[in-house]
Design a protein around this motif. Sequence first.
Motif, PDB file in Angstrom:
ATOM      1  N   TRP A  66       0.803  -1.219   0.000  1.00 17.81           N
ATOM      2  CA  TRP A  66       0.000   0.000   0.000  1.00 17.81           C
ATOM      3  C   TRP A  66       0.839   1.274   0.000  1.00 17.81           C
ATOM      4  O   TRP A  66       0.416   2.280  -0.571  1.00 17.81           O
ATOM      5  N   TYR A  67       2.003   1.259   0.611  1.00 16.15           N
ATOM      6  CA  TYR A  67       2.783   2.480   0.752  1.00 16.15           C
ATOM      7  C   TYR A  67       3.986   2.559  -0.184  1.00 16.15           C
ATOM      8  O   TYR A  67       4.610   3.620  -0.290  1.00 16.15           O
ATOM      9  N   ILE A  68       4.312   1.456  -0.862  1.00 20.26           N
ATOM     10  CA  ILE A  68       5.455   1.477  -1.779  1.00 20.26           C
ATOM     11  C   ILE A  68       5.018   1.130  -3.201  1.00 20.26           C
ATOM     12  O   ILE A  68       5.195   1.931  -4.127  1.00 20.26           O
ATOM     13  N   ARG A  69       4.438  -0.046  -3.372  1.00 20.69           N
ATOM     14  CA  ARG A  69       4.127  -0.493  -4.733  1.00 20.69           C
ATOM     15  C   ARG A  69       2.888   0.159  -5.321  1.00 20.69           C
ATOM     16  O   ARG A  69       2.841   0.433  -6.527  1.00 20.69           O
ATOM     17  N   MET A  70       1.868   0.394  -4.503  1.00 21.03           N
ATOM     18  CA  MET A  70       0.659   1.011  -5.042  1.00 21.03           C
ATOM     19  C   MET A  70       0.917   2.426  -5.576  1.00 21.03           C
ATOM     20  O   MET A  70       0.529   2.731  -6.712  1.00 21.03           O
ATOM     21  N   PRO A  71       1.567   3.320  -4.819  1.00 29.43           N
ATOM     22  CA  PRO A  71       1.867   4.634  -5.392  1.00 29.43           C
ATOM     23  C   PRO A  71       2.744   4.554  -6.632  1.00 29.43           C
ATOM     24  O   PRO A  71       2.540   5.283  -7.599  1.00 29.43           O
ATOM     25  N   ARG A  72       3.726   3.652  -6.591  1.00 28.69           N
ATOM     26  CA  ARG A  72       4.615   3.498  -7.743  1.00 28.69           C
ATOM     27  C   ARG A  72       3.833   3.058  -8.979  1.00 28.69           C
ATOM     28  O   ARG A  72       4.033   3.595 -10.082  1.00 28.69           O
ATOM     29  N   THR A  73       2.941   2.101  -8.811  1.00 32.63           N
ATOM     30  CA  THR A  73       2.157   1.613  -9.937  1.00 32.63           C
ATOM     31  C   THR A  73       1.199   2.679 -10.458  1.00 32.63           C
ATOM     32  O   THR A  73       1.061   2.870 -11.675  1.00 32.63           O
ATOM     33  N   LEU A  74       0.540   3.387  -9.552  1.00 34.02           N
ATOM     34  CA  LEU A  74      -0.403   4.423  -9.978  1.00 34.02           C
ATOM     35  C   LEU A  74       0.301   5.562 -10.704  1.00 34.02           C
ATOM     36  O   LEU A  74      -0.205   6.078 -11.710  1.00 34.02           O
ATOM     37  N   VAL A  75       1.476   5.956 -10.216  1.00 32.80           N
ATOM     38  CA  VAL A  75       2.244   6.987 -10.919  1.00 32.80           C
ATOM     39  C   VAL A  75       2.621   6.488 -12.312  1.00 32.80           C
ATOM     40  O   VAL A  75       2.539   7.227 -13.302  1.00 32.80           O
ATOM     41  N   GLY A  76       3.027   5.213 -12.413  1.00 34.59           N
ATOM     42  CA  GLY A  76       3.350   4.656 -13.713  1.00 34.59           C
ATOM     43  C   GLY A  76       2.167   4.653 -14.669  1.00 34.59           C
ATOM     44  O   GLY A  76       2.305   4.972 -15.856  1.00 34.59           O
ATOM     45  N   LEU A  77       0.995   4.304 -14.159  1.00 32.00           N
ATOM     46  CA  LEU A  77      -0.206   4.317 -15.000  1.00 32.00           C
ATOM     47  C   LEU A  77      -0.529   5.728 -15.485  1.00 32.00           C
ATOM     48  O   LEU A  77      -0.850   5.943 -16.662  1.00 32.00           O
ATOM     49  N   LEU A  78      -0.454   6.699 -14.579  1.00 31.34           N
ATOM     50  CA  LEU A  78      -0.753   8.081 -14.945  1.00 31.34           C
ATOM     51  C   LEU A  78       0.259   8.627 -15.952  1.00 31.34           C
ATOM     52  O   LEU A  78      -0.112   9.248 -16.953  1.00 31.34           O
ATOM     53  N   ALA A 296      -4.123   5.840 -24.194  1.00 33.58           N
ATOM     54  CA  ALA A 296      -3.988   5.985 -22.743  1.00 33.58           C
ATOM     55  C   ALA A 296      -3.857   4.625 -22.073  1.00 33.58           C
ATOM     56  O   ALA A 296      -2.996   4.411 -21.208  1.00 33.58           O
ATOM     57  N   LEU A 297      -4.702   3.696 -22.467  1.00 29.10           N
ATOM     58  CA  LEU A 297      -4.683   2.355 -21.879  1.00 29.10           C
ATOM     59  C   LEU A 297      -3.375   1.637 -22.214  1.00 29.10           C
ATOM     60  O   LEU A 297      -2.745   1.013 -21.346  1.00 29.10           O
ATOM     61  N   ALA A 298      -2.962   1.717 -23.477  1.00 31.13           N
ATOM     62  CA  ALA A 298      -1.738   1.035 -23.902  1.00 31.13           C
ATOM     63  C   ALA A 298      -0.504   1.683 -23.281  1.00 31.13           C
ATOM     64  O   ALA A 298       0.441   0.991 -22.884  1.00 31.13           O
ATOM     65  N   GLY A 299      -0.483   3.021 -23.195  1.00 25.73           N
ATOM     66  CA  GLY A 299       0.665   3.702 -22.600  1.00 25.73           C
ATOM     67  C   GLY A 299       0.830   3.363 -21.129  1.00 25.73           C
ATOM     68  O   GLY A 299       1.950   3.129 -20.655  1.00 25.73           O
ATOM     69  N   ALA A 300      -0.280   3.338 -20.397  1.00 30.10           N
ATOM     70  CA  ALA A 300      -0.223   2.966 -18.985  1.00 30.10           C
ATOM     71  C   ALA A 300       0.283   1.542 -18.814  1.00 30.10           C
ATOM     72  O   ALA A 300       1.139   1.253 -17.963  1.00 30.10           O
TER      73      ALA A 300
END
Length: 343
Positions: A66-78, A296-300
């Motif tokens: 929740w505090y390491i991988r989730m933010p990292r993944t969400l930033v990558g998606l955005l 957007a979907l493919a880039g994320a």
Amino acid sequence: MLKLCKQNKSKILVLIISFLLVTCLSLTFGQVDIPLTGTAAVLAYQLYIPGVSAADFTFEQQALLWYIRMPRTLVGLLVGAALAVAGAVLQGVFSNPLADPGLLGVASGAATGAVIAIAAGIGFWQLFALPVSAFAGATAAVSLTVLLSVRPGKIPVMPLLLAGMAVSILAGALTAGILTYINEQKLQQYLFWLVGSLDFRRWEHVFIAFWPIGAGITVLFFLARQLNVLALGETEARAVGMAVVPFRLLILLIASLITAAAVCVSGNIGFVGLIIPHIARLLVGPDHRLLLPVSALAGATFLVLCDTLGRVLIGPSEIRAGIMTALVGVPYFLYLLRTIPRQ
């Protein structure tokens, strides 16, 4: 209303499944793997889904996910979505498959803003200092590019590209000049940022990126029909009553905004805005009403996949996301260069 053929529906379905699968892999795998059951339990618990308690996972799994991988993944998606959509828009506006978000000096301006923050020492002590400075630098670079290229009643493409190149060179020179006067520790911090990476991202970075990227991409989705008209050419757009100059300026500013927001939280990650829109156009065609969401979907998906592979290929070390995208993007870029003369 846009009608999807059966073939496009199947492609989009495969892309959505790939998106979900890659997101799940990003949350699960790394230097320390988390069982799928543990990942699901932590997510359900954090989202207040009934039937899950803290006994279903360990504290270490919760903290890591929740505090390491989730933010990292969400930033990558955005970031992946922002760069891909910006690239698709610019390729349509310029009618050039080699256009990408770096054309207007966004990345170079962001680098200058970042190195100024690092040289001043504020990048070490304030979480928001580095991304805010990078965003300010990117915005200043784009504003200067547009100011230099605007002509009475029009924004010609060639002067815009040349102005973007000149601003990029100027920003690069300023960055290099500042780098010669900073110490080794600050230089190392800048080099880590310059390569482009998603590590050490926090929830604060998610919130920094979410609002400008979310708002910018949403506006571009609503302008997709007008983008289709503009992509036909300036003469055709004027013939149907479009105010070409204000609309083109609006599109360029929004694309620059979402690119700047992406670069300021991830560093300089290249090739996403170049290769993903091109692949999306091959999959679903040039209609921006479909092209932009697919991009957007493919880039994320692409950026998070590159980041995940970089974490697991040579563990416990990591290959940064910017390096992974370059390893994939350079061969495809060379392929594009070889195919353009045949078109």
